[in-house]
Motif scaffolding. Structure first.
Motif, PDB file in Angstrom:
ATOM      1  N   GLU A   1      24.494  29.809  29.986  1.00  0.00           N
ATOM      2  CA  GLU A   1      25.853  30.346  30.077  1.00  0.00           C
ATOM      3  C   GLU A   1      26.779  29.299  30.681  1.00  0.00           C
ATOM      4  N   ASP A   2      27.910  29.081  30.089  1.00  0.00           N
ATOM      5  CA  ASP A   2      28.899  28.141  30.591  1.00  0.00           C
ATOM      6  C   ASP A   2      29.682  28.805  31.717  1.00  0.00           C
ATOM      7  N   THR A   3      29.422  28.379  32.941  1.00  0.00           N
ATOM      8  CA  THR A   3      30.061  28.992  34.110  1.00  0.00           C
ATOM      9  C   THR A   3      31.142  28.090  34.721  1.00  0.00           C
ATOM     10  N   ARG A   4      31.528  27.049  34.004  1.00  0.00           N
ATOM     11  CA  ARG A   4      32.485  26.096  34.575  1.00  0.00           C
ATOM     12  C   ARG A   4      33.857  26.694  34.843  1.00  0.00           C
ATOM     13  N   PHE A   5      34.164  27.808  34.240  1.00  0.00           N
ATOM     14  CA  PHE A   5      35.480  28.418  34.421  1.00  0.00           C
ATOM     15  C   PHE A   5      35.413  29.702  35.248  1.00  0.00           C
ATOM     16  N   VAL A   6      34.254  30.015  35.792  1.00  0.00           N
ATOM     17  CA  VAL A   6      34.073  31.232  36.583  1.00  0.00           C
ATOM     18  C   VAL A   6      34.570  30.976  38.008  1.00  0.00           C
ATOM     19  N   LEU A   7      35.418  31.877  38.490  1.00  0.00           N
ATOM     20  CA  LEU A   7      36.042  31.717  39.797  1.00  0.00           C
ATOM     21  C   LEU A   7      35.299  32.491  40.875  1.00  0.00           C
ATOM     22  N   ALA A   8      35.145  31.869  42.028  1.00  0.00           N
ATOM     23  CA  ALA A   8      34.644  32.550  43.217  1.00  0.00           C
ATOM     24  C   ALA A   8      35.825  33.230  43.910  1.00  0.00           C
ATOM     25  N   GLU A   9      35.531  34.169  44.776  1.00  0.00           N
ATOM     26  CA  GLU A   9      36.574  34.927  45.469  1.00  0.00           C
ATOM     27  C   GLU A   9      37.503  34.007  46.278  1.00  0.00           C
ATOM     28  N   HIS A  10      36.942  32.972  46.905  1.00  0.00           N
ATOM     29  CA  HIS A  10      37.743  32.080  47.763  1.00  0.00           C
ATOM     30  C   HIS A  10      38.626  31.112  46.975  1.00  0.00           C
ATOM     31  N   GLU A  11      38.452  31.043  45.663  1.00  0.00           N
ATOM     32  CA  GLU A  11      39.203  30.094  44.844  1.00  0.00           C
ATOM     33  C   GLU A  11      40.563  30.675  44.460  1.00  0.00           C
ATOM     34  N   THR A  12      41.405  30.759  45.465  1.00  0.00           N
ATOM     35  CA  THR A  12      42.771  31.268  45.311  1.00  0.00           C
ATOM     36  C   THR A  12      43.667  30.143  44.804  1.00  0.00           C
ATOM     37  N   LEU A  13      44.883  30.488  44.426  1.00  0.00           N
ATOM     38  CA  LEU A  13      45.816  29.462  43.964  1.00  0.00           C
ATOM     39  C   LEU A  13      46.056  28.366  45.008  1.00  0.00           C
TER      40      LEU A  13
ATOM     41  N   ALA B   1      43.446  36.618  31.843  1.00  0.00           N
ATOM     42  CA  ALA B   1      43.163  36.034  30.528  1.00  0.00           C
ATOM     43  C   ALA B   1      44.154  36.676  29.562  1.00  0.00           C
ATOM     44  N   SER B   2      45.263  36.013  29.340  1.00  0.00           N
ATOM     45  CA  SER B   2      46.382  36.615  28.613  1.00  0.00           C
ATOM     46  C   SER B   2      46.351  36.365  27.108  1.00  0.00           C
ATOM     47  N   THR B   3      45.333  35.646  26.636  1.00  0.00           N
ATOM     48  CA  THR B   3      45.193  35.375  25.202  1.00  0.00           C
ATOM     49  C   THR B   3      43.809  35.858  24.768  1.00  0.00           C
ATOM     50  N   VAL B   4      43.441  35.594  23.539  1.00  0.00           N
ATOM     51  CA  VAL B   4      42.104  35.984  23.074  1.00  0.00           C
ATOM     52  C   VAL B   4      41.014  35.156  23.749  1.00  0.00           C
ATOM     53  N   SER B   5      41.385  34.062  24.379  1.00  0.00           N
ATOM     54  CA  SER B   5      40.452  33.221  25.119  1.00  0.00           C
ATOM     55  C   SER B   5      40.167  33.845  26.487  1.00  0.00           C
ATOM     56  N   ALA B   6      39.064  33.460  27.095  1.00  0.00           N
ATOM     57  CA  ALA B   6      38.742  33.892  28.459  1.00  0.00           C
ATOM     58  C   ALA B   6      39.418  33.012  29.502  1.00  0.00           C
ATOM     59  N   LEU B   7      40.126  31.969  29.065  1.00  0.00           N
ATOM     60  CA  LEU B   7      40.753  31.034  29.993  1.00  0.00           C
ATOM     61  C   LEU B   7      41.880  31.693  30.775  1.00  0.00           C
ATOM     62  N   THR B   8      41.974  31.287  32.042  1.00  0.00           N
ATOM     63  CA  THR B   8      43.070  31.711  32.912  1.00  0.00           C
ATOM     64  C   THR B   8      43.667  30.451  33.540  1.00  0.00           C
ATOM     65  N   ILE B   9      44.848  30.585  34.114  1.00  0.00           N
ATOM     66  CA  ILE B   9      45.455  29.449  34.812  1.00  0.00           C
ATOM     67  C   ILE B   9      44.530  28.996  35.944  1.00  0.00           C
ATOM     68  N   ALA B  10      44.039  29.937  36.731  1.00  0.00           N
ATOM     69  CA  ALA B  10      43.173  29.583  37.862  1.00  0.00           C
ATOM     70  C   ALA B  10      41.876  28.919  37.395  1.00  0.00           C
ATOM     71  N   SER B  11      41.275  29.445  36.338  1.00  0.00           N
ATOM     72  CA  SER B  11      40.014  28.854  35.872  1.00  0.00           C
ATOM     73  C   SER B  11      40.232  27.454  35.310  1.00  0.00           C
ATOM     74  N   LEU B  12      41.379  27.210  34.723  1.00  0.00           N
ATOM     75  CA  LEU B  12      41.693  25.874  34.220  1.00  0.00           C
ATOM     76  C   LEU B  12      41.897  24.892  35.372  1.00  0.00           C
ATOM     77  N   LEU B  13      42.570  25.325  36.440  1.00  0.00           N
ATOM     78  CA  LEU B  13      42.723  24.463  37.614  1.00  0.00           C
ATOM     79  C   LEU B  13      41.360  24.101  38.196  1.00  0.00           C
ATOM     80  N   LYS B  14      40.489  25.089  38.314  1.00  0.00           N
ATOM     81  CA  LYS B  14      39.144  24.845  38.842  1.00  0.00           C
ATOM     82  C   LYS B  14      38.389  23.857  37.954  1.00  0.00           C
ATOM     83  N   HIS B  15      38.395  24.105  36.674  1.00  0.00           N
ATOM     84  CA  HIS B  15      37.651  23.265  35.738  1.00  0.00           C
ATOM     85  C   HIS B  15      38.149  21.823  35.761  1.00  0.00           C
TER      86      HIS B  15
END
Length: 193
Positions: free
Chosen positions: A106-118, A48-62
């Motif tokens: 809680e909004d969990t739509r951007f939460v990654l599981a361990e198996h959710e690799t690139l 999470a490289s900004t003030v947001s909790a968003l990551t590249i991986a979490s955006l792909l998942k979502h």
């Protein structure tokens, strides 16, 4: 997937007109989103490289999860949302009582599981894209279903397959922009600028 696919090599008839344009536009914006993940490590993709909790991986998942659910809705109707994100909340009661601050959810739509690799997430985006293209190639674009009850939908409103495609185009585009900002903050790389 490409709307100008050669039917001789794929076995699928070429699509033209509005269907081809919808498929092509979705492909283009998905590609921009996927490009933000190019050459990242797993650690960087989960940063999470900004003030947001968003990551590249979490955006792909979502995006993959959201596109899959919306195109299920396009074919099956509101049943696509049963048991999904937020379905346990009585949104109508909350809206009626103006009790948004009291929501215990809680909004969990951007939460990654361990198996959710690139590689997993990229493959998932591609898998969902293939199903979307199949729907857009074959479905009646005017076929519509009533939206589920939620405070952000007009009561009794229906969306057509076409409207779902337009909604997903906006959704993917918006998140590709988010991902571009996250990526730039990681290593200075820009996808769209």
């Amino acid at each position: 997937m490409n709307a100008t696919t050669d039917p001789a090599t794929t076995g699928s008839p070429a699509v033209t007109g509005e269907r081809a344009e919808l498929i092509s536009a979705l492909d283009k914006h998905r590609a921009l989103l996927l490009q933000t993940a190019e050459s990242l490590t797993e650690s960087q993709a989960r940063t999470a490289s900004t003030v947001s909790a968003l990551t590249i991986a979490s955006l792909l998942k979502h995006v993959a999860d959201t596109e899959e659910q919306w195109f299920r809705f396009a074919v099956e109707g509101a049943v696509a949302f049963e048991g999904g994100h937020g379905s346990e909340v009585d949104w109508n009661a909350i809206a009626a009582e103006d009790a948004w601050a009291d929501v215990d959810w809680e909004d969990t739509r951007f939460v990654l599981a361990e198996h959710e690799t690139l590689p997993h997430l990229r493959a998932r985006v591609d898998q969902v894209a293939a199903r979307t293209e199949e729907v857009l190639r074959t479905a009646d674009l005017d076929s519509a279903h009533e939206l589920p009850a939620a405070p952000w939908f007009e009561p009794g409103a229906s969306w057509s397959v076409r409207r779902v495609a337009i909604h997903m185009l906006a959704e993917i585009s918006q998140h590709a922009g988010h991902a571009d900002i996250v990526r730039e903050a990681i290593d200075g790389a820009k996808t769209m600028g």
